[in-house]
Design an enzyme around this catalytic site. Structure first.
Site, mmCIF file in Angstrom:
data_model
loop_
_atom_site.group_PDB
_atom_site.id
_atom_site.type_symbol
_atom_site.label_atom_id
_atom_site.label_comp_id
_atom_site.label_asym_id
_atom_site.label_seq_id
_atom_site.Cartn_x
_atom_site.Cartn_y
_atom_site.Cartn_z
ATOM 1 N N GLY A 11 2.730 -1.033 4.310
ATOM 2 C CA GLY A 11 2.769 0.374 3.938
ATOM 3 C C GLY A 11 4.203 0.844 3.724
ATOM 4 N N GLY A 12 4.747 1.542 4.712
ATOM 5 C CA GLY A 12 6.063 2.181 4.592
ATOM 6 C C GLY A 12 7.158 1.292 4.021
ATOM 7 N N SER A 65 3.094 -1.866 10.419
ATOM 8 C CA SER A 65 4.546 -1.838 10.614
ATOM 9 C C SER A 65 5.230 -3.163 10.280
ATOM 10 C CB SER A 65 4.883 -1.393 12.039
ATOM 11 O OG SER A 65 4.374 -0.083 12.276
ATOM 12 N N ASN A 75 0.867 -1.178 0.000
ATOM 13 C CA ASN A 75 0.000 0.000 0.000
ATOM 14 C C ASN A 75 0.902 1.226 0.000
ATOM 15 O OD1 ASN A 75 -1.879 1.984 0.334
ATOM 16 N ND2 ASN A 75 -2.223 1.567 2.512
ATOM 17 N N TRP A 76 1.001 1.864 -1.177
ATOM 18 C CA TRP A 76 1.930 2.999 -1.289
ATOM 19 C C TRP A 76 1.329 4.307 -0.778
ATOM 20 C CZ3 TRP A 76 4.320 1.995 -6.839
ATOM 21 C CH2 TRP A 76 5.258 0.964 -6.732
ATOM 22 N N LYS A 77 0.075 4.288 -0.371
ATOM 23 C CA LYS A 77 -0.572 5.509 0.136
ATOM 24 C C LYS A 77 -0.340 6.652 -0.873
ATOM 25 C CE LYS A 77 0.431 3.672 4.661
ATOM 26 N NZ LYS A 77 0.038 3.790 6.051
ATOM 27 N N GLU A 89 -6.940 4.776 7.507
ATOM 28 C CA GLU A 89 -6.738 6.198 7.187
ATOM 29 C C GLU A 89 -7.977 6.778 6.517
ATOM 30 O OE1 GLU A 89 -2.992 5.689 5.163
ATOM 31 O OE2 GLU A 89 -2.052 5.207 7.088
ATOM 32 N N GLU A 110 -5.754 -4.884 10.551
ATOM 33 C CA GLU A 110 -4.751 -3.849 10.778
ATOM 34 C C GLU A 110 -5.081 -3.090 12.055
ATOM 35 O OE1 GLU A 110 -2.668 -2.721 6.906
ATOM 36 O OE2 GLU A 110 -4.458 -1.496 7.001
ATOM 37 N N GLY A 141 2.041 2.497 10.681
ATOM 38 C CA GLY A 141 2.971 3.618 10.532
ATOM 39 C C GLY A 141 3.614 4.064 11.830
ATOM 40 N N HIS A 146 -9.586 1.270 4.497
ATOM 41 C CA HIS A 146 -8.324 1.436 5.236
ATOM 42 C C HIS A 146 -8.563 2.372 6.423
ATOM 43 C CE1 HIS A 146 -4.210 2.625 6.146
ATOM 44 N NE2 HIS A 146 -3.835 1.512 5.521
HETATM 45 C C1 PEP Z 1 -0.918 0.208 5.769
HETATM 46 O O1 PEP Z 1 -0.811 1.245 5.132
HETATM 47 O O2 PEP Z 1 -1.890 -0.536 5.579
HETATM 48 C C2 PEP Z 1 0.122 -0.122 6.742
HETATM 49 C C3 PEP Z 1 0.008 -1.239 7.411
HETATM 50 O O3 PEP Z 1 1.147 0.777 6.890
HETATM 51 P P1 PEP Z 1 2.560 0.508 7.652
HETATM 52 O O4 PEP Z 1 3.096 -0.820 7.126
HETATM 53 O O5 PEP Z 1 3.426 1.656 7.263
HETATM 54 O O6 PEP Z 1 2.264 0.434 9.112
#
Ligand code: PEP
Length: 256
Positions: A234-235, A213, A9-11, A97, A167, A173, A95
């Site tokens: 994500g990151g 994470s 997930n590149w957001k 966010e 999640e 994040g 999500h």
């Molecule tokens: C996500 O965006 O779904 C996520 C889990 O982000 P991160 O891995 O950065 O916590």
């Protein structure tokens, strides 16, 4: 046996140029990985270019959001058929966010899911509790509500093809992971509810992946938990080497 499912997930990161360069670099690296489903969810502007860069490869493409109407006066929105037309096969829905920053609810998640399925997209639907909810020991109640209301009206066939991402919001994040015990308990609970409400066959086929994470140095422990079928990353998915390591380390042990 469910194939591990790893989605990036590149957001709101990467230009079209950067997104295409990433896919061109990782594509040869993963070309022989047939025991992991790999999906990339770039920002909307890059969905079609990434579909083209990933053409005839083992990399699937997802949008990060959609609206439930087919078309109309909904400035700034895109519909499920429009996403389908790009060649993407997946869409992330609900999500945290989007729930936290853009007011999405279990009801809107349900409408989006229904529209995505009607357009033959595979939804990656996100659920999970906030820190307050966990501290109040409401995690399982929240998951029940999100599953019951979010997946309302879906059939066993829909569930079989669905990807559910657990999640915990406090782990996204933040660099903070759920412990194997916390993740294991939540995943077992989700699978149990899917079995109870949609039947054993659907529950056994549905992918329930973990997000929060995830990195190369914790994916092996997370992926080895029963009922964890992969990860939404994500990151750590923004870096080619890091994402490739996560894919490699989530492969079933015998194949690595
Ligand atoms: C996500 O965006 O779904 C996520 C889990 O982000 P991160 O891995 O950065 O916590």
């Amino acid at each position: 046996m469910r194939t591990p499912f790893i989605a990036a997930n590149w957001k709101m990161y990467k230009t079209v140029h950067e997104a295409v360069a990433f896919v061109k670099e990782i594509r040869p690296m993963v070309k022989d990985v047939h025991d992991v489903e790999i999906v990339i969810a770039p920002p909307l502007t890059s969905v079609r270019p990434v579909v083209e860069a990933a053409h005839a490869s083992n990399i699937g493409v997802a949008a990060q959001n959609m609206y439930w109407e087919r078309e109309g006066a909904f400035t700034g929105e895109v519909s499920a058929p429009m996403i389908k037309e790009t060649g993407a096969e997946y869409v992330i829905i609900g999500h945290s966010e989007r729930r936290g920053l853009f007011g999405e609810t279990d009801h809107t998640v349900n409408r989006k899911l229904t529209a995505a399925l009607a357009a033959q997209l595979t939804p990656i639907v996100c659920i999970g509790e906030t820190l307050d909810e966990r501290e109040r020991e409401e995690t399982l109640t929240i998951l029940d509500r999100q599953i019951k209301e979010g997946l309302d009206g879906l059939t066993a066939d829909h569930i079989a093809g669905l990807v559910v991402a657990y999640e915990p919001v406090w782990a996204i994040g933040t660099g903070r992971n759920a412990t194997p015990q916390q993740a294991g308990e939540a995943h077992a609970h989700i699978r149990g509810r899917l079995r109870q409400w949609f039947g054993g066959l659907a529950a056994d086929q549905c992918h329930v992946i973990y997000g929060g994470s995830v990195k190369a140095d914790n994916i092996r422990d997370l992926a080895s938990i029963p009922d964890v079928d992969g990860a939404l990353v994500g990151g750590a998915s923004l870096d080619v080497r890091g994402f490739f390591e996560i894919i490699t380390r989530s492969r079933p042990a015998a194949a690595v």
